[in-house]
Scaffold this motif. Structure first.
Motif, PDB file in Angstrom:
ATOM      1  N   GLU B  68     103.425 -56.428 -18.567  1.00 23.72           N
ATOM      2  CA  GLU B  68     102.140 -55.748 -18.464  1.00 23.72           C
ATOM      3  C   GLU B  68     101.502 -56.079 -17.123  1.00 23.72           C
ATOM      4  O   GLU B  68     101.207 -57.231 -16.814  1.00 23.72           O
ATOM      5  N   ASN B  70      98.387 -54.884 -15.049  1.00 26.29           N
ATOM      6  CA  ASN B  70      97.214 -54.040 -15.154  1.00 26.29           C
ATOM      7  C   ASN B  70      96.080 -54.556 -14.288  1.00 26.29           C
ATOM      8  O   ASN B  70      95.370 -55.484 -14.659  1.00 26.29           O
ATOM      9  N   SER B 261     106.178 -50.748 -15.741  1.00 25.76           N
ATOM     10  CA  SER B 261     106.799 -51.115 -17.007  1.00 25.76           C
ATOM     11  C   SER B 261     108.281 -51.361 -16.810  1.00 25.76           C
ATOM     12  O   SER B 261     108.852 -51.035 -15.776  1.00 25.76           O
TER      13      SER B 261
END
Lengths: 290, 319, 278
Positions: B68, B70, B261
């Protein structure tokens, strides 16, 4: 143009040529070119069965070149051409396109009697040992087995036997029998050279070509190699290029003296060394040049 | 002062002590310049470690495990780029290696003399073309072609449930892991081919001739004598090629699609460490974002550093 | 005999595969160069060199980027050549066989292939972040760091080629070692040293990654090394990734220019080495 193809008659100017029916390998009227530069001129060489034939002469006289034609190793290089005939047991082996065209250009009208077009089969019948030892980067065993694996489908046991026999014949077995799995590069120079002889012998060639095989060896190793060669000639024919006149006198039956790309004199070794016919050969043998 | 003492270079220094002041200055300037290499090397490690430290501290081992990434919620897991880097580099190597060996063998063994030199020079010159050119070509030429002639047909004709279907799933725009690997392969190909060629030329002519003299075919000579003869160097060069593929930035950035990803298929878009840094570093507004990117840089450095050291150790033994 | 036929067949296949891979590679690379020329040559007008980069939809050129690239490369090369030649000289002439010398030699070889983007990150950390600003000088330093190992390595190789008799002859006349190096050895190796410089120059002239976050880019012409500066590679990157057709066209022109420049430099270096070996 029959006079172009009369090597055996030509040789009558020399003393005691080998009998024609005993010839194992024969070079007839060879010219050789590096690009446009000619280095051999109408050279002929008879190689008698089960004899040692030595080639002597000053550096650059073409003796190594002649040897490299006999198993067509020169053909690896695009700029090199041989023109003439090389016969193995009476069959032609110089049958590549280049040679044929150039033969025609030269005016030869002979009909060739080809042995076959597979160069690797031809080379397998004519072994070669080089000036410097050339062990392959693999074990001693694999070095000797290399050629056999290429040409024959042998079982493990048969291969073991061939390797052992070849190493015996090259007088190396006793020294390496306990370390067959070690790298061929781990041996001393003299041992490496005998390993290369064993590798050549393993494919059971009819002719063995040696290009100054002792020049990088010490006297003891040289003596052992010479012994090996004397032993081997019972089974095959040997052509050896050498700088060492004593060596030629010691081991060879016939000697060819070459100079500037020409075969000046060819006869039995005893006669050549005792009574050379030409002044060039006399000067060379007495050490006046070369 | 004997001749032998003079001809030994290491003694030269002692025989001629640097007497004058200027001599000493020159010598120490040279020494400092050489030492700069060490300083730069150490500097890169230290700067990356310090810059990336906040990210390592905040995310710990999860930095490597989580995928992840982000920037909005300030959560950074680098598994995606790391895996992407490794996959593209190895795929590229897999594609380029057989071709590079084929080319170098062709040039050394089979090529007519007149052609060998120009082709070898061309291959060497093409190894020098900047990566941004390859990248642009990949984006504007390769990707559309790939999407049109390979990706679409496969999407239409292969059921998505089969094994093959899963391998080729992805948005059909040509920007994916496989095309990135293709571009990388094209980039490292000329480099590897030209060094392989030089390596093969170091095999002594007599060893080749000895193998031919036993009646081996060219194929057998190449496989059993020439390649084993230069094995160490060969592996070293492969490592250098891998090092290049791992760290290559621009060519990949253009064409990999840049999603963080984990890639699910060969035709999925992804990212590499280098492409992530190139894309985001100037736009990283928060401290943590740039720390995470620097940490990524350190990871890349460690990977390539190890590969390079192995390569140099293997090649160094040759000379 | 059948095994022999099989061997010959395998060999034929092998030769065919080798030829095919060469054909494939040469074809692929011809394709790349071809598309560069097809897409780039059309836009190669004088305005490319006389006008600065346009806003989307406007016409313009690449003057600021070309000049920026040249400026940063020149500064980088001055740094890299001076330091690289000195470092290579130390490795070849002074360090002989010391452990430290071997270590430096090894590290230089590693530095030679460190990913360029990491060099950019390093320079960002030491020059951009502490001074809170991107600058052309930082870009030049990162390029210098990429070129220096090449110059060092080539210098070392070229000095090693010089015969020891040359050094002995110079010192035999009473010259100091440093003087011999500067007045004899460097001169004898000059073509080789120049080649090293050219190789380094070829390497950095197309570098993009380290410039992205050191020199950043600048759409206006500037020669102030303390400000952000445009460069051909970064401009190409920006334009190629954009959605505007004129920008993409200019990117092709830029790529063509860079490829040509690098090829020219490489060929020049090649010609020089050939002259130097004689």
């Amino acid at each position: 143009m029959t006079n172009k193809d009369n090597t055996v008659e030509d040789l009558e100017q020399f003393i005691a040529p080998p009998a024609a029916e005993n010839l194992n390998l024969e070079a007839r009227n060879l010219d050789f070119y590096y690009g446009t530069h000619q280095t051999l001129f109408n050279v002929s060489l008879p190689v008698e069965r089960n004899k040692i034939t030595a080639l002597i002469g000053p550096s650059g006289c073409g003796k190594s070149t002649l040897l490299r034609i006999l198993n067509r190793i020169y053909a690896l290089y695009p700029q090199q051409y041989a023109v003439g005939r090389v016969l193995l047991d009476g069959k032609d082996i110089l049958t590549d396109h280049d040679t044929l065209t150039r033969l025609k250009e030269r005016g030869d009208t002979v009909t060739l009697d080809p042995l076959g077009d597979d160069i690797s089969q031809i080379r397998a019948r004519i072994g070669m040992v080089f000036q410097k030892p050339t062990p392959f980067p693999m074990s001693i065993y694999d070095n000797v087995a290399y050629g056999v694996r290429l040409h024959f489908n042998k079982s493990r046991q048969e291969l073991d036997q061939i390797v052992e026999r070849s190493l015996h014949r090259a007088a190396l077995w006793d020294e390496v029998k306990d370390k067959l799995k070690e790298s061929g590069l781990s041996l001393s120079g003299g041992q490496q050279q005998r390993l290369c002889v064993a590798r050549g012998l393993a494919v059971e060639p009819e002719v063995l070509l040696l290009d100054e095989p002792a020049s990088a060896l010490d006297p003891v190793s040289t003596a052992r190699l010479e012994e090996t060669l004397m032993e081997l000639k019972k089974d095959l024919s040997i052509v050896i290029v050498t700088h060492n006149l004593q060596q030629a006198a010691r081991i060879s039956d016939y000697t060819g003296f070459m100079y500037l790309g020409n075969m000046i004199e060819f006869c039995s070794t005893d006669r050549l060394f005792a009574r050379p016919k030409t002044r060039r050969a006399r000067d060379y043998l007495t050490g006046r040049f070369g | 002062m004997s001749d032998s003492a003079l001809s030994q270079p290491s003694r030269l220094n002692r025989l001629f002590p640097s007497g004058s002041f200027g001599e000493m200055i020159f010598r120490s300037l040279c020494f400092s310049a050489a030492t700069l290499t060490l300083v730069a090397m150490a500097g890169i490690i230290v700067a990356l470690a310090i810059g990336g430290w906040p990210a390592f501290k905040a995310f710990g081992f999860n930095f490597f495990l989580s995928s992840e990434w982000n920037p909005v919620s300030e959560v950074y897991g680098a598994a995606g780029p790391i895996i992407g880097t490794l996959i593209t580099a190895f795929l590229a190597l897999l594609l380029a290696l057989p071709l590079a060996i084929g080319i170098s063998v062709f040039l050394v063994e089979f090529c007519p003399r007149i052609l060998a030199r120009p082709i070898a020079v061309a291959v060497e010159l093409l190894a020098g073309i900047p990566s941004i050119v390859y990248g642009m070509w990949g984006l504007f030429v390769l990707a559309p072609w790939f999407a049109h002639y390979i990706q679409f047909p496969l999407l239409i004709h292969v059921s998505p449930d089969t094994w093959l279907g899963k391998m080729v799933a992805g948005v059909p725009n040509g920007a994916n892991i496989l095309t990135a690997s293709l571009i990388l392969a094209i980039m490292i190909l000329p480099y590897m081919a030209s060094v392989f060629r030089e390596l093969f030329l170091t095999v002594p002519a007599q060893v080749r001739e000895a193998a031919y003299g036993l009646g081996a075919t060219p194929f057998e000579v190449v496989c059993s004598v020439i390649i084993p003869y230069v094995k160490r160097g060969l592996i070293g060069v492969i490592m250098l090629g891998l090092g290049r593929a791992l760290g290559e930035t621009m060519a990949v950035t253009f064409i990999i699609g840049n999603t963080h990803s984990l890639p699910h298929s060969l035709f999925d878009s992804g990212s590499t460490i280098a492409s992530t840094i190139a894309n985001e570093f100037t736009e990283a507004t928060s401290e943590m974002h740039s720390a995470a990117l620097t940490a990524l840089g350190l990871v890349l450095f460690m990977i390539t550093f190890m590969v390079l050291i192995m390569a140099r150790l293997l090649i160094g033994k040759r000379s | 005999m059948s095994s022999n036929l099989k061997r010959r067949f395998i060999n034929k296949v092998f030769v065919a595969l080798c030829s095919l891979s060469t054909l494939l590679a040469v074809g692929m690379l011809a394709l790349i160069l071809g598309s560069l020329i097809v897409n780039g040559a059309g836009g190669l007008h004088l305005s490319v060199f006389t006008q600065d980069q346009p806003s989307p939809g406007m016409s313009g050129g690449l003057r600021n980027a070309i000049i920026g690239s040249i400026a940063m490369c020149v500064v980088a090369m001055i740094i890299a050549v001076v330091l690289g030649i000195m470092a290579g000289t130390w490795l070849s002439e002074y360090s002989r066989n010391s452990k430290y010398g071997q270590a430096i030699h090894f590290l230089n070889d590693v530095l030679l292939s460190v990913p360029s983007i990491l060099v950019g990150l390093f320079v960002y950390e030491i020059m951009v972040r502490p001074f809170h600003g991107f600058s052309a000088f930082a870009g030049a330093v990162s390029l210098a760091l990429l070129a220096m190992p090449i110059v060092t390595r080539t210098t070392y190789d070229m000095l090693q080629l010089q015969p020891n008799t040359l050094r002995e002859a110079g010192m035999g006349l009473g010259a100091s070692q440093g003087l011999v190096i500067r007045s004899i050895i460097w001169k004898a190796a000059a073509p080789g040293l120049l080649t090293g410089g050219l190789l380094g120059f070829a390497r950095i002239s197309g570098e993009t990654a380290p410039l992205l976050f050191t020199a950043l880019g600048n759409q206006f012409l500037t020669l102030n090394m303390t400000e952000p500066m445009g460069s051909l590679p970064t401009t190409i990157f920006q334009f190629a990734m954009s959605a505007y057709d004129d920008w993409r066209n200019l990117a092709w022109v830029g790529a063509l220019l860079i490829a040509m420049a690098v090829l020219t430099i490489n060929i020049l270096g090649r010609v020089m080495t050939r002259g130097g070996k004689r």
